[in-house]
Design a protein around this motif. Structure first.
Motif, PDB file in Angstrom:
ATOM      1  N   THR A  47       0.830  -1.205   0.000  1.00 14.56           N
ATOM      2  CA  THR A  47       0.000   0.000   0.000  1.00 14.56           C
ATOM      3  C   THR A  47       0.863   1.253   0.000  1.00 14.56           C
ATOM      4  O   THR A  47       0.594   2.218  -0.724  1.00 14.56           O
ATOM      5  N   MET A  51       1.021   4.096  -2.934  1.00 14.00           N
ATOM      6  CA  MET A  51       0.785   5.512  -2.680  1.00 14.00           C
ATOM      7  C   MET A  51       1.953   6.365  -3.171  1.00 14.00           C
ATOM      8  O   MET A  51       1.737   7.429  -3.788  1.00 14.00           O
ATOM      9  N   GLU A 215      -6.553   6.201   0.483  1.00 12.72           N
ATOM     10  CA  GLU A 215      -5.918   5.137   1.265  1.00 12.72           C
ATOM     11  C   GLU A 215      -5.892   5.458   2.757  1.00 12.72           C
ATOM     12  O   GLU A 215      -6.148   4.591   3.598  1.00 12.72           O
ATOM     13  N   HIS A 218      -9.376   5.103   4.273  1.00 11.75           N
ATOM     14  CA  HIS A 218      -9.802   3.699   4.373  1.00 11.75           C
ATOM     15  C   HIS A 218      -9.060   2.967   5.484  1.00 11.75           C
ATOM     16  O   HIS A 218      -9.610   2.046   6.089  1.00 11.75           O
TER      17      HIS A 218
END
Length: 314
Positions: A47, A51, A215, A218
């Motif tokens: 992740t 990003m 992101e 979440h």
């Protein structure tokens, strides 16, 4: 005198937003939760890498738009370096002085005058704000039912004030010429296929930047869609015209937390998401900016120049 009044108004609004941030910090800051979320982020290297790549791509897209506007055989690296140095400067100094680096980097190139560099940077800034304002306005329309304080009367008053301000500006020759000049710049930039390409690259860049908001929210279980994240990012970045601290510290968090709570009424998580998203952008700005300086040590003089210019503007 008019410039001083405008700067005073910007600083006043900026100070108000910083006070809101301090109030939010007093009520919602939790060091343990922040460390827990940061730890969780680092336990998700996929992740984090996603990003970083998409956020970096947003600046490359803006570099492509800038290169298209200048229209000269200059490497894309030059434009990217100017943007990344600008990003570093804006996250070091209180007021936005990063555009000085963009101008300086481009003006060093063969067959590019200082006036051309200044003009191109101004056009890119105008297009950035145009796209951000359109995205912000779209969100206000799409989520109008989530702004109970905004009704027809308030919108009417804002419209009257805006019309009066424009009338005052147009009544003064120097301001009217400034408006006409920038209108001509935008009109020229948007003409033909090149204009479509440039606006497309800039719009796509802001969609990419919104991935950071998506992101981070979440991670904190705030169910924002990608398009809602785009709106939150757009209105947050637009609000940085009121920046009075390095990187807009305080103004960014206050505006983003407000925008997020228009969609999910959870101030605690919204505040934390804003803190994390801004921390990510701060770290990114320092990393890429310092990397640019290592690649080209002579550009350190640009940072010094920006510092002096920034102090003159205060």
């Amino acid at each position: 005198m008019k410039r001083k009044h405008a700067m005073a108004a910007v600083r006043l609004v900026g100070a108000g937003l910083v006070l809101v941030f301090l109030w939010l910090t007093y009520y919602y800051f939790d060091g343990e939760v922040l460390l827990e979320q940061l730890h969780l982020l680092f336990r998700r290297p996929d992740t984090l890498a996603w990003m970083l790549i998409i956020y970096a791509a947003s600046f490359w897209l803006r570099a492509l738009a800038w290169k298209s506007y200048v229209g000269k055989p200059i490497s894309l690296i030059v434009y990217a370096k100017g943007i990344f140095l600008s990003l570093l400067i804006n996250h070091i100094f209180p007021l936005k002085a990063g555009d000085i680096a963009r101008v300086a980097v481009l003006a060093k190139q063969k067959d590019v005058s200082v006036d051309e560099a200044v003009h191109s940077v101004a056009v890119m800034r105008l297009l950035d704000m145009l796209v951000l304002c359109l995205l912000s306005a779209w969100g206000m329309y799409a989520y109008a039912n989530r702004f109970p304080a905004i009704n027809a009367t308030v919108i009417g008053v804002i419209g009257i004030i805006g019309a009066a301000a424009i009338a005052v500006l147009l009544s003064r020759k120097s301001d009217a010429e400034w408006i006409r000049k920038h209108h001509r710049m935008i009109k020229s930039a948007l003409r033909g296929k090149r204009g479509v390409y440039m606006v497309g690259m800039i719009a796509l860049s802001w969609l990419c930047e919104a991935v950071v908001v998506y992101e981070m929210t979440h991670m904190l279980r705030l169910p924002l869609s990608l398009w809602e994240s785009v709106w939150v990012n757009s209105i947050t970045v637009s609000g940085q015209v009121f920046q009075i601290t390095p990187g807009g510290l305080g103004t960014y968090e206050a505006i983003m937390a407000f925008a997020v709570t228009r969609i999910v009424p959870d101030w605690n998580s919204a505040y934390m998401a804003a803190m994390m998203a801004h921390a990510f952008k701060f770290v990114f700005s320092y990393l890429v900016g310092i990397a640019m300086l290592f690649m080209s040590p002579t550009d350190i003089s640009f940072v010094g120049s920006a510092w002096k210019k920034g102090r003159e503007r205060q």
